[in-house]
Design an enzyme around this catalytic site. Structure first.
Site, short mmCIF file in Angstrom:
data_model
loop_
_atom_site.label_atom_id
_atom_site.label_comp_id
_atom_site.label_asym_id
_atom_site.label_seq_id
_atom_site.Cartn_x
_atom_site.Cartn_y
_atom_site.Cartn_z
N PRO A 1 0.83 -1.21 0.00
CA PRO A 1 0.00 0.00 0.00
C PRO A 1 0.86 1.26 0.00
O PRO A 1 0.36 2.35 -0.29
CB PRO A 1 -0.83 -0.12 1.28
CG PRO A 1 -0.24 -1.23 2.07
CD PRO A 1 0.59 -2.06 1.16
N GLU B 1 3.65 -6.58 8.45
CA GLU B 1 3.94 -5.15 8.29
C GLU B 1 4.88 -4.88 7.11
O GLU B 1 5.40 -3.78 6.97
CB GLU B 1 4.51 -4.57 9.58
CG GLU B 1 3.67 -4.84 10.81
CD GLU B 1 2.21 -4.46 10.63
OE1 GLU B 1 1.93 -3.31 10.28
OE2 GLU B 1 1.35 -5.34 10.83
N ARG C 1 -3.19 -9.61 -20.09
CA ARG C 1 -4.15 -9.42 -21.17
C ARG C 1 -3.62 -8.50 -22.26
O ARG C 1 -4.13 -8.48 -23.37
CB ARG C 1 -5.50 -8.91 -20.65
CG ARG C 1 -5.49 -7.51 -20.12
CD ARG C 1 -6.82 -7.15 -19.50
NE ARG C 1 -7.85 -6.79 -20.48
CZ ARG C 1 -7.95 -5.61 -21.07
NH1 ARG C 1 -7.08 -4.65 -20.79
NH2 ARG C 1 -8.91 -5.36 -21.94
N ASP D 1 -10.39 0.34 -24.48
CA ASP D 1 -10.64 0.22 -23.04
C ASP D 1 -10.77 1.57 -22.37
O ASP D 1 -10.17 2.54 -22.81
CB ASP D 1 -9.44 -0.44 -22.34
CG ASP D 1 -9.39 -1.93 -22.55
OD1 ASP D 1 -10.42 -2.49 -22.88
OD2 ASP D 1 -8.30 -2.49 -22.37
#
Ligand code: 6GU
Length: 291
Positions: A129, A156, A198, A213
């Site tokens: 993150p 962590e 993809r 897209d």
């Protein structure tokens, strides 16, 4: 393309075998190896984490386990020489798909002017993150790599020296898939791998379907419709059945602009807009309706 994933939960990566990725594996466009990090643990309890220097909650993954693991995976040595190789889940090699158009040539994405670091080092992606936000531009860039290794952290995170040291053998990217916290990197790997694979030439039959897209032109895609023309008293927008392709294209562009303005207005600042696009946007009221 070859993908290797190092994780303490190998079974979590099973979905890589399904659908699009399974098909890519069958067609030999993709090889996937999944490696249990504990193979590189050296103590009796096969521990992979320890308490953080400086104190605080949680546990940090040990450099003495991750270092040798990443060495072996880049070289294909030690336990990494015999990964649990993922087989495709389904024999769908001979099933033609409706969205595949014949005669569309497989070709890699243009380099977008980005420096193409083809120095032979594999790419190491560390999902966290605290990473840089993963975008379609990253997916396009990574789709040109020969070998990608994913290092899944839990708890962590991983001792930072592992990431610093890995630069000797890898191009290293720490990436986040969004502003929320997951328990570990495994689900992020599934997300990133699907977005990247993809785009590998030959994996998605219909080249146009990703050139159009959401995000390829910096805008969100507008709505789509299929038969029947009226369903539960809801008709399909009339223009789509008009047969006037120029009108259909203009309508789709406007729906894309309308939706982007409503949901992701910040994207409009970066998008390439024509005079007609700007005029259309200026003619919308606060509800997104034509004034
Ligand atoms: Cl890439 N990893 C983890 N553990 N949590 C996340 C993430 C990644 N992206 C958003 N949250």
């Amino acid at each position: 393309m070859r993908l290797d994933v190092v994780t303490i939960f190998p079974e979590y990566l099973d979905p890589l075998r399904h659908a699009l990725l399974g098909k890519a594996i069958e067609q030999d466009l993709l090889q996937v190896g999944v490696h249990d990090l504990r193979q590189w643990a050296t103590d009796r309890h096969k521990s992979v984490d320890d308490s953080p220097f400086g104190g605080g909650p949680g546990m940090v993954m040990k450099p003495t386990v991750w270092g040798p693991a990443l060495d072996d995976v880049s070289a294909g040595t030690g336990p990494a020489a015999t990964p649990a190789r993922l087989e495709s889940s389904l024999p769908h090699l001979n099933r033609a798909r409706h969205d595949e158009l014949e005669g569309i040539e497989a070709r890699p994405y243009a380099a977008d002017g980005a420096p193409d670091d083809k120095d032979g080092r594999p790419l190491l992606i560390v999902p966290t993150p605290a990473g840089e936000p993963f975008t379609q531009a990253h997916a396009r860039e990574f789709s040109r790599e020969e070998h990608i290794v994913f290092a899944c952290g839990r708890y962590e995170g991983i001792d930072q020296r592992v990431i610093d040291d890995a630069q000797r053998r890898y191009q290293v990217r720490e990436v986040s898939i969004g502003d929320y916290v997951l328990i570990g990197g495994e689900v992020a790997v599934l997300v990133i791998a699907e977005a990247v694979v993809r785009l590998v030439p030959g994996v998605l039959g219909n080249q146009r379907s990703h050139e159009e897209d959401s995000f390829s032109d910096g805008l969100l895609e507008g709505p789509s419709y299929t038969k029947p023309r009226v369903w539960r008293e809801l008709p399909v927008p009339e223009v789509l059945a008009s047969g006037d392709h120029a009108k259909v294209d203009r309508w789709r562009r406007e729906e894309s602009l309308r939706r982007t303005r409503a949901r992701r207005p910040e994207l409009l600042e970066q998008a390439e807009l024509s005079d007609a696009d700007r005029a259309f946007l200026e003619g919308l009221d606060a509800e997104g309706e034509a004034r």
